[in-house]
Scaffold this motif. Sequence first.
Motif, PDB file in Angstrom:
ATOM      1  N   ARG A  98      -5.048 -18.468  -3.494  1.00  0.00           N
ATOM      2  CA  ARG A  98      -4.011 -18.549  -2.463  1.00  0.00           C
ATOM      3  C   ARG A  98      -4.353 -17.621  -1.297  1.00  0.00           C
ATOM      4  O   ARG A  98      -4.845 -16.519  -1.509  1.00  0.00           O
ATOM      5  N   SER A  99      -4.024 -18.092  -0.125  1.00  0.00           N
ATOM      6  CA  SER A  99      -4.194 -17.301   1.089  1.00  0.00           C
ATOM      7  C   SER A  99      -2.825 -16.779   1.518  1.00  0.00           C
ATOM      8  O   SER A  99      -1.812 -17.440   1.295  1.00  0.00           O
ATOM      9  N   GLY A 100      -2.795 -15.579   2.094  1.00  0.00           N
ATOM     10  CA  GLY A 100      -1.562 -15.120   2.722  1.00  0.00           C
ATOM     11  C   GLY A 100      -0.528 -14.524   1.797  1.00  0.00           C
ATOM     12  O   GLY A 100       0.635 -14.394   2.192  1.00  0.00           O
ATOM     13  N   SER A 101      -0.922 -14.165   0.592  1.00  0.00           N
ATOM     14  CA  SER A 101       0.008 -13.364  -0.213  1.00  0.00           C
ATOM     15  C   SER A 101      -0.809 -12.489  -1.147  1.00  0.00           C
ATOM     16  O   SER A 101      -1.949 -12.832  -1.492  1.00  0.00           O
ATOM     17  N   PRO A 102      -0.236 -11.345  -1.535  1.00  0.00           N
ATOM     18  CA  PRO A 102      -0.975 -10.520  -2.488  1.00  0.00           C
ATOM     19  C   PRO A 102      -1.108 -11.277  -3.802  1.00  0.00           C
ATOM     20  O   PRO A 102      -0.203 -12.024  -4.186  1.00  0.00           O
ATOM     21  N   ILE A 103      -2.217 -11.126  -4.464  1.00  0.00           N
ATOM     22  CA  ILE A 103      -2.434 -11.763  -5.764  1.00  0.00           C
ATOM     23  C   ILE A 103      -2.267 -10.647  -6.801  1.00  0.00           C
ATOM     24  O   ILE A 103      -3.024  -9.679  -6.811  1.00  0.00           O
ATOM     25  N   LEU A 104      -1.235 -10.797  -7.618  1.00  0.00           N
ATOM     26  CA  LEU A 104      -0.799  -9.660  -8.443  1.00  0.00           C
ATOM     27  C   LEU A 104      -1.471  -9.634  -9.816  1.00  0.00           C
ATOM     28  O   LEU A 104      -1.737 -10.681 -10.411  1.00  0.00           O
ATOM     29  N   ALA A 105      -1.673  -8.396 -10.299  1.00  0.00           N
ATOM     30  CA  ALA A 105      -2.379  -8.207 -11.580  1.00  0.00           C
ATOM     31  C   ALA A 105      -1.644  -8.873 -12.728  1.00  0.00           C
ATOM     32  O   ALA A 105      -2.271  -9.381 -13.658  1.00  0.00           O
ATOM     33  N   GLN A 106      -0.318  -8.904 -12.673  1.00  0.00           N
ATOM     34  CA  GLN A 106       0.403  -9.504 -13.801  1.00  0.00           C
ATOM     35  C   GLN A 106       0.105 -10.999 -13.949  1.00  0.00           C
ATOM     36  O   GLN A 106       0.333 -11.564 -15.000  1.00  0.00           O
ATOM     37  N   TYR A 107      -0.380 -11.604 -12.875  1.00  0.00           N
ATOM     38  CA  TYR A 107      -0.755 -13.028 -12.952  1.00  0.00           C
ATOM     39  C   TYR A 107      -2.267 -13.217 -12.946  1.00  0.00           C
ATOM     40  O   TYR A 107      -2.779 -14.197 -13.468  1.00  0.00           O
ATOM     41  N   ALA A 108      -2.960 -12.310 -12.286  1.00  0.00           N
ATOM     42  CA  ALA A 108      -4.381 -12.547 -12.010  1.00  0.00           C
ATOM     43  C   ALA A 108      -5.312 -11.588 -12.735  1.00  0.00           C
ATOM     44  O   ALA A 108      -6.532 -11.738 -12.646  1.00  0.00           O
ATOM     45  N   GLY A 109      -4.766 -10.603 -13.437  1.00  0.00           N
ATOM     46  CA  GLY A 109      -5.620  -9.640 -14.134  1.00  0.00           C
ATOM     47  C   GLY A 109      -6.600  -8.995 -13.181  1.00  0.00           C
ATOM     48  O   GLY A 109      -6.232  -8.541 -12.089  1.00  0.00           O
TER      49      GLY A 109
END
Length: 571
Positions: A122-133
Amino acid sequence: MLICCLSAALLGPLCCHAQIRVNQVGMYPQQEKTATIEGTVSAGRVKITEAQTGKTAVQPRVLRTATSPWSGKRRTVIDFSSLTTPGTYVIQSGRHTATFEVKPQALRSATEATLKAFYLIRSGSPILAQYAGAYARPLAHPDTQVLVHPAAASPGRPAGSLISSPYGWYDAGDYNKYIVNSAFTMGIILSSYEQNKAYFDSLNVNIPESGNRTADVLDEMIYNLRWMFTMQDPYDGGVYHKLTNPGFEGFITPMACQKPRYVVQKSTCATLDFAAVMAQMARLLRSNADYPDLAEQAARAALAAYGWAERNPEVLYQQEKMNEQFDPDVSTGTYGDRNPSDEFFWAATELFLLTGDQKFAADAAAHQPERFVAPVWGNVGALGSYQWLMRQPQHAIAATSRAQLLAYCDAKLATTATSCFQTPTGNEPRDFGWGCLAEAFASQGLAMLYAHRLTGDARYYTAALQNADYIFGRNATGYCYLTGFGTHSPMHPHHRPSAADDIAAPFPGLLVGGPNPGQSDHNATSTFTYPSKQPDESYIDVTESYASNEIAINWNASLLALLGWLEGGAQ
Ligand code: 9MR
Ligand code: 9MR
């Protein structure tokens, strides 16, 4: 490879998988099971044993010895379909071995990863560790201040004005966002979703929206839909072809990108692709409780876009011509398409399904394709045909579509009889090229699944599984082409975020483009050499190879559509 074989030779009589090509992800208990062994071997020389006990599991039979029509290589196709007990098994031929698994839900984790990959890119949002490790990253490419390129200017939006155009997915190895390709991506995923709703609805891939009442796959599509809305000029309904940097970025992380971004020229194809998916989403989101206004908004956007395309039926995206007239020059992906007729067909089809207005049925009839082409970004006619076949089977358009689809599939099926890898795809050179694993193997596999659902003929279903087997390892290079899966998969895809992070493994769940005899990324100064010029071996796992080893949303989408259907209908 040499090292692998040498070390195996030192360790004992068994060697690596190099000579034995088999699906490395998993096969269903009831499916046809084959493997291909390089060279000519007799059945008596091949053993299949249980991995744990070493006991013989089944005696394979030789299905055929086949000769590659281009390389002349001889290969042996073995069949062990009678093996239906779940387990892990080893094929042994001389010094060579390969491991495979038989299990229910054999493709479930690959299906989930292929969907989850869209969140990771995804572009334009933080990619969070709880979903993306480990693949978590901060916000990048907010795209809240995007310039209107001179080629995109309109009275309401002069060149240089700023618009906000956030969200969407990065297209591929690059960081740009293209309407044609992301609309196709949604369209092919949704075509499979609509046929396998219960299964897709059951997928929970741990994304930020997973807790809501909407299926994750739809939530993921909505993430792109929200970007697409911003690409429509509110003054006339036309849709910008792409949002892009003028030139490709270097191999840097998303966070390091600082170059200005532009929305560039409206085009008929982009506008019609936009109209098609807006209409489809409007239909699918009707009375959705999480997004109460979205269906209405999408329906309005679709109608406005279609109106623009009717008034501007032949505005092609021709980058070189555009660069002659406007600055700055743009050199990123073109998704150029000289024929908007199939886009008219798809858009009119979806607008007919949404509104019931016969005007759209008549438009669709006027643009019906003359033959079936498995859908790809530049030819979306089949996305329309599929809808007539499944939703309006009594209509004259459906009757023609059915004959075209079955003729196409039957011609492909006929080639399996002499195939080196027991597939309907990949037996002619034209099946290989940029993105062929998706654009030929996955897309044709999906076409087979439509043919199966229409006719009930199991040969089509088998054919779809065969193409999945090819993608997952029963092929000329021995790669399982989905990152993070199988025993031998790409480690260096042409993917900037994977290359620029400090994690050795690439983002998981991404399908690479695959063998491409065009080799247009290679010249005298290249730092790599393709191992072969053969169509099915023109693949190299190096970052530089964008013509064979890039990843892209449309490719993941075609694979997701195929896998979701196979899993959804799994035995
Ligand atoms: O990274 C780019 C990739 O996304 C495109 O598919 C490809 C073809 O348009 O181009 C890649 O960028 C290359 C450029 O075209 C030529 N110089 C090297 C760039 C990447 O290494
Ligand atoms: O998928 C596209 C392929 O059909 C074209 O031959 C190729 C060259 O124009 O471009 C491919 O699309 C690329 C796009 O232009 C930019 N982002 C990366 C895409 C995948 O390579």
